[in-house]
Motif scaffolding. Structure first.
Motif, mmCIF file in Angstrom:
data_model
loop_
_atom_site.group_PDB
_atom_site.id
_atom_site.type_symbol
_atom_site.label_atom_id
_atom_site.label_comp_id
_atom_site.label_asym_id
_atom_site.label_seq_id
_atom_site.Cartn_x
_atom_site.Cartn_y
_atom_site.Cartn_z
ATOM 1 N N ALA A 84 0.832 -1.206 0.000
ATOM 2 C CA ALA A 84 0.000 0.000 0.000
ATOM 3 C C ALA A 84 0.871 1.263 0.000
ATOM 4 C CB ALA A 84 -0.928 -0.006 1.209
ATOM 5 N N ILE A 85 1.975 1.237 0.742
ATOM 6 C CA ILE A 85 2.905 2.374 0.722
ATOM 7 C C ILE A 85 3.517 2.513 -0.667
ATOM 8 C CG2 ILE A 85 5.049 3.330 1.658
ATOM 9 C CD1 ILE A 85 4.400 1.837 4.287
ATOM 10 N N ARG A 86 3.925 1.376 -1.262
ATOM 11 C CA ARG A 86 4.505 1.391 -2.613
ATOM 12 C C ARG A 86 3.525 2.013 -3.604
ATOM 13 N NH1 ARG A 86 4.344 -4.112 -4.611
ATOM 14 N NH2 ARG A 86 2.211 -3.458 -4.907
ATOM 15 N N ASP A 87 2.251 1.636 -3.508
ATOM 16 C CA ASP A 87 1.242 2.167 -4.422
ATOM 17 C C ASP A 87 1.041 3.669 -4.204
ATOM 18 O OD1 ASP A 87 1.034 -0.418 -5.338
ATOM 19 O OD2 ASP A 87 -0.834 -0.852 -4.250
ATOM 20 N N LYS A 88 1.056 4.096 -2.939
ATOM 21 C CA LYS A 88 0.894 5.522 -2.628
ATOM 22 C C LYS A 88 2.091 6.314 -3.140
ATOM 23 C CE LYS A 88 0.623 8.697 1.349
ATOM 24 N NZ LYS A 88 0.272 9.784 0.506
ATOM 25 N N LEU A 145 14.045 -1.502 1.612
ATOM 26 C CA LEU A 145 13.635 -2.481 0.601
ATOM 27 C C LEU A 145 13.615 -1.868 -0.796
ATOM 28 C CD1 LEU A 145 10.841 -4.245 2.659
ATOM 29 C CD2 LEU A 145 13.052 -5.226 2.006
ATOM 30 N N ILE A 146 13.068 -0.668 -0.921
ATOM 31 C CA ILE A 146 13.007 0.009 -2.219
ATOM 32 C C ILE A 146 14.423 0.298 -2.728
ATOM 33 C CG2 ILE A 146 12.358 2.193 -3.350
ATOM 34 C CD1 ILE A 146 10.029 0.220 -3.049
ATOM 35 N N ASP A 179 8.251 -5.905 -5.098
ATOM 36 C CA ASP A 179 7.129 -6.836 -5.269
ATOM 37 C C ASP A 179 6.924 -7.570 -3.941
ATOM 38 O OD1 ASP A 179 5.138 -8.455 -6.118
ATOM 39 O OD2 ASP A 179 6.299 -9.497 -7.655
ATOM 40 N N PHE A 180 6.408 -6.831 -2.956
ATOM 41 C CA PHE A 180 6.322 -7.349 -1.596
ATOM 42 C C PHE A 180 5.441 -8.583 -1.485
ATOM 43 C CE2 PHE A 180 6.878 -2.677 -1.179
ATOM 44 C CZ PHE A 180 8.206 -2.720 -0.799
#
Length: 148
Positions: free
Chosen positions: A68-72, A121-122, A128-129
């Protein structure tokens, strides 16, 4: 390849499981040094796949929160300076990511650590968590006994 990403109590950052020995694990730090070191049974080691965030209903697996953080953030590092952010800013940001989080049981330090882990991680190309943090088969000691 599915990696086992670990957090070790008392040690900063995140680690990737490289190998298993009889009495220890060999881990590699997910920072610029990529230093390998042994971790023993006396260390408190937690797989990120086993962590969940408290919500008002059911707990949400960490991989879903990170996604969800990645998408935001559209796959980029966190836009919030979480180290200097006030409590209200942290909680407002996290409410955008996980609106139903339990405001009593999730502390500011939990949110800061989560955002720090996300950035690590990024920076290491892990985004791709859902795939990378799936629990693996046979990692439980009881599962290994059944396979023998």
């Amino acid at each position: 390849m599915v990696q086992t990403i670990l957090s070790i109590a008392g040690k900063p950052g995140l680690y990737k499981l490289v190998s298993r020995g009889k009495a220890n694990l060999i881990v590699e730090s997910l920072d610029e040094t990529h230093k390998r070191q042994p971790v023993f049974s006396s260390d408190r080691v937690t797989s990120l796949a086993d962590i969940a965030m408290y919500t008002e209903a059911d707990d949400v697996p960490l991989m879903n929160v990170l996604a969800a953080i990645r998408d935001k953030e559209e796959g980029k590092a966190c836009s919030l300076n979480f180290k200097k952010a006030a409590s209200a800013e942290l909680r407002a940001y996290f409410a955008e990511v996980l609106p139903e989080f339990d405001r009593d049981r999730v502390h500011d330090s939990d949110i800061r650590k989560l955002l720090q882990w996300y950035n690590i991680l990024i920076a290491n190309g892990i985004s791709d968590f859902e795939k990378e943090m799936q629990p693996t088969e046979g990692d439980n000691i009881d599962d290994r006994k059944e396979q023998e």
